[in-house]
Design an enzyme around this catalytic site. Structure first.
Site, PDB file in Angstrom:
ATOM      1  N   PHE A 141       0.863  -1.182   0.000  1.00  0.00           N
ATOM      2  CA  PHE A 141       0.000   0.000   0.000  1.00  0.00           C
ATOM      3  C   PHE A 141       0.896   1.226   0.000  1.00  0.00           C
ATOM      4  O   PHE A 141       1.692   1.420   0.922  1.00  0.00           O
ATOM      5  CB  PHE A 141      -0.929   0.030   1.215  1.00  0.00           C
ATOM      6  CG  PHE A 141      -1.921   1.152   1.136  1.00  0.00           C
ATOM      7  CD1 PHE A 141      -3.118   0.990   0.443  1.00  0.00           C
ATOM      8  CD2 PHE A 141      -1.657   2.389   1.701  1.00  0.00           C
ATOM      9  CE1 PHE A 141      -4.027   2.043   0.325  1.00  0.00           C
ATOM     10  CE2 PHE A 141      -2.558   3.444   1.585  1.00  0.00           C
ATOM     11  CZ  PHE A 141      -3.743   3.263   0.899  1.00  0.00           C
ATOM     12  N   ASP A 226       9.454   2.926   1.345  1.00  0.00           N
ATOM     13  CA  ASP A 226       8.271   3.656   1.789  1.00  0.00           C
ATOM     14  C   ASP A 226       8.120   3.450   3.296  1.00  0.00           C
ATOM     15  O   ASP A 226       7.648   2.413   3.756  1.00  0.00           O
ATOM     16  CB  ASP A 226       7.027   3.154   1.037  1.00  0.00           C
ATOM     17  CG  ASP A 226       5.766   3.886   1.469  1.00  0.00           C
ATOM     18  OD1 ASP A 226       5.817   4.647   2.456  1.00  0.00           O
ATOM     19  OD2 ASP A 226       4.711   3.686   0.818  1.00  0.00           O
ATOM     20  N   LYS A 255       2.724  10.716   7.768  1.00  0.00           N
ATOM     21  CA  LYS A 255       2.053  10.337   9.026  1.00  0.00           C
ATOM     22  C   LYS A 255       2.684  10.971  10.277  1.00  0.00           C
ATOM     23  O   LYS A 255       2.457  12.134  10.552  1.00  0.00           O
ATOM     24  CB  LYS A 255       2.003   8.812   9.150  1.00  0.00           C
ATOM     25  CG  LYS A 255       1.120   8.159   8.053  1.00  0.00           C
ATOM     26  CD  LYS A 255       0.723   6.764   8.412  1.00  0.00           C
ATOM     27  CE  LYS A 255       0.055   5.995   7.281  1.00  0.00           C
ATOM     28  NZ  LYS A 255      -1.376   6.048   7.238  1.00  0.00           N
TER      29      LYS A 255
HETATM   30  C1  LIG Z   1       3.250   2.589   3.595  1.00  0.00           C
HETATM   31  C2  LIG Z   1       2.289   3.666   3.202  1.00  0.00           C
HETATM   32  N1  LIG Z   1       2.572   4.457   2.157  1.00  0.00           N
HETATM   33  C3  LIG Z   1       1.761   5.446   1.761  1.00  0.00           C
HETATM   34  C4  LIG Z   1       0.564   5.672   2.425  1.00  0.00           C
HETATM   35  C5  LIG Z   1      -0.343   6.764   1.951  1.00  0.00           C
HETATM   36  O1  LIG Z   1      -0.342   7.819   2.865  1.00  0.00           O
HETATM   37  P1  LIG Z   1      -1.475   8.934   2.801  1.00  0.00           P
HETATM   38  O2  LIG Z   1      -2.755   8.279   3.258  1.00  0.00           O
HETATM   39  O3  LIG Z   1      -0.993  10.006   3.752  1.00  0.00           O
HETATM   40  O4  LIG Z   1      -1.560   9.419   1.412  1.00  0.00           O
HETATM   41  C6  LIG Z   1       0.210   4.874   3.529  1.00  0.00           C
HETATM   42  C7  LIG Z   1      -1.048   5.087   4.225  1.00  0.00           C
HETATM   43  O5  LIG Z   1      -1.512   4.282   5.006  1.00  0.00           O
HETATM   44  C8  LIG Z   1       1.105   3.848   3.913  1.00  0.00           C
HETATM   45  O6  LIG Z   1       0.818   3.041   4.947  1.00  0.00           O
END
Ligand SMILES: Cc1ncc(COP(=O)(O)O)c(C=O)c1O
Length: 417
Positions: A141, A226, A255
């Site tokens: 994700f 990520d 986050k």
């Molecule tokens: C690993 C990871 N990358 C990217 C995102 C996307 O972040 P955002 O919801 O702030 O766009 C998330 C969101 O849960 C995530 O867990």
């Protein structure tokens, strides 16, 4: 008494009818008002122990007094940037990230969310290498904007928006050999989470990230880590890549970087992956990205995380929490099929999504908040603020034990239903 039911009605009418129905079905009728530490407080004054942690945002807890004070102070001075004169909080934050992140990670780009950080890293990898192929993983994700969605690994979120960004190859997560079989000199980047969060808290083998580093080096591809969910202490280290001792070319953050107070995202990069900015300084920009308010707050969030030793706290409390949940698994093997995690990033696997939903509802009625992972509804994810106390973890465990006792006789019906 707050009329939560009327608010759900309005939520369904003006925002999201499907989610409003789901909330009502789960009996989750309460309105958030404020919070402190790991506790979320409703408009009615009810308190909930939050193991959903705002999907990973509340590492430093709700309304951390130092971070809130910093927000007030910066708001009184300057919130958004002129984008013409120099922005001190942004440059200070970039320097602080260069100091805190491992190895020779040095440059930062700032944006406002996780998906934007991923989007930027994908573009940076393409322009830097002059190649287009991206290797991504199943179950990943990375966000829901077009590029981030394209490298995510869940069909139900992707299919309605096809055709997605081209030249993306998906392989199974955790198996470096599969990357070795597809990577070549057309590959711009490999993007992986050090631990898959929404995929169900999946921890790869110890040699996975080092092998990705090696493969990228061999083929001149860039590695995007990520750490939007794992970053800022969650897994027991400030950054999860530190467990493996390897340095990515791009590190995506969001986050918890905002201290639970403000949205912010960042890509931190090695100098060799950043040379495209020399000749094209405006190639990727964001009006709100790097605003002084968010950057001042992020600096304070990083200071609080370090000074309160939150990564160590996550490691210690996480191993206690994990062991206690493993005990519960032994007592309720029909309801819990696996427990795994690192630091305070824990997944509790159940035999089916219906069972997970029922447990989440039972926990809610006992004033504990938990959610399942977005790409794997069989996993209840526990990512509380790292400031949670041992006594609060014990309260969560009591609520779990009681909920499992209620659900155990219903497991077969829930699996059939
Ligand atoms: C690993 C990871 N990358 C990217 C995102 C996307 O972040 P955002 O919801 O702030 O766009 C998330 C969101 O849960 C995530 O867990």
């Amino acid at each position: 008494m707050t009329d939560a039911s009327a608010l759900i009605e309005r939520y369904g009418h003006f925002v999201n009818p499907g989610l409003a129905r789901a909330l009502r079905f789960m009996g989750m009728e309460a309105v958030e008002k404020t919070g402190h530490g790991a506790v979320l407080v409703t408009e009615d004054g009810d308190e909930y122990l939050d193991c959903a942690g705002g999907y990973g945002v509340f590492v430093q807890g709700y309304q951390h007094p130092r971070i809130v004070a910093k927000a007030h102070a910066q708001l009184d001075t300057m919130a958004l940037s002129s984008h013409v004169l120099l922005n001190r909080p942004m440059i200070d934050l970039a320097e602080e990230l260069a100091r805190l992140t491992p190895g020779d990670l040095q440059y930062s780009f700032f944006c406002n969310s996780g998906t934007e950080a991923v989007e930027a890293a994908l573009k940076f990898a393409r322009i830097q290498t002059g190649r287009s192929r991206i290797i991504a993983t199943e179950g990943a994700f990375h966000g829901k904007s077009m590029g981030a969605l394209s490298v995510s690994g869940r069909e139900i979120y992707q299919k309605p928006f096809s055709p997605l960004v081209p030249d993306i190859v998906h392989v199974a997560y955790g198996d470096a050999q599969q990357i070795a079989e597809v990577i070549d000199d057309r590959t711009a980047a490999v993007i992986v989470e050090p631990i898959q969060g929404e995929g169900g808290v999946v921890i790869p083998p110890d040699d996975y990230l080092p092998r990705i580093r090696e493969l990228c080096d061999t083929y001149g591809a860039l590695w995007i880590a990520d750490e939007v969910q794992t970053g800022i202490g969650r897994t027991g280290r400030m950054f999860a890549v530190e467990h493996a001792g390897v340095i990515p070319d791009f590190l995506c953050l969001a986050k918890a970087l905002g201290g639970g107070v403000v949205p912010i995202g960042a890509v931190v990069a090695r100098a060799e992956a950043w040379t495209f900015f020399d000749s094209a300084p405006l190639i990727h920009t964001s009006t709100f990205g790097g605003n002084p308010l968010a950057c001042a707050i992020a600096q304070e969030a990083l200071r609080v995380t370090a000074e309160e030793r939150l990564p160590e706290r996550a490691a210690n409390l996480g191993s206690y929490f994990l062991q206690s949940l493993a005990d519960l698994q032994r007592q309720f093997p029909e309801v819990i099929t696996a427990v795994r995690g690192r630091g305070l990033m824990i997944g509790v696997e159940v035999p089916g999504a219906g069972v997970g939903g029922a447990i989440i509802s039972e926990l809610f009625s006992r004033h504990v908040l938990a959610v399942y992972t977005l790409n794997n509804e069989k996993v209840i994810r526990l990512i509380p603020p790292l400031v949670i106390t041992p006594a609060e973890i014990d309260q969560v465990l009591v609520a779990f034990r009681e909920s499992l006792g209620v659900i155990r006789p219903m497991v077969n019906d829930l699996l059939e239903g």
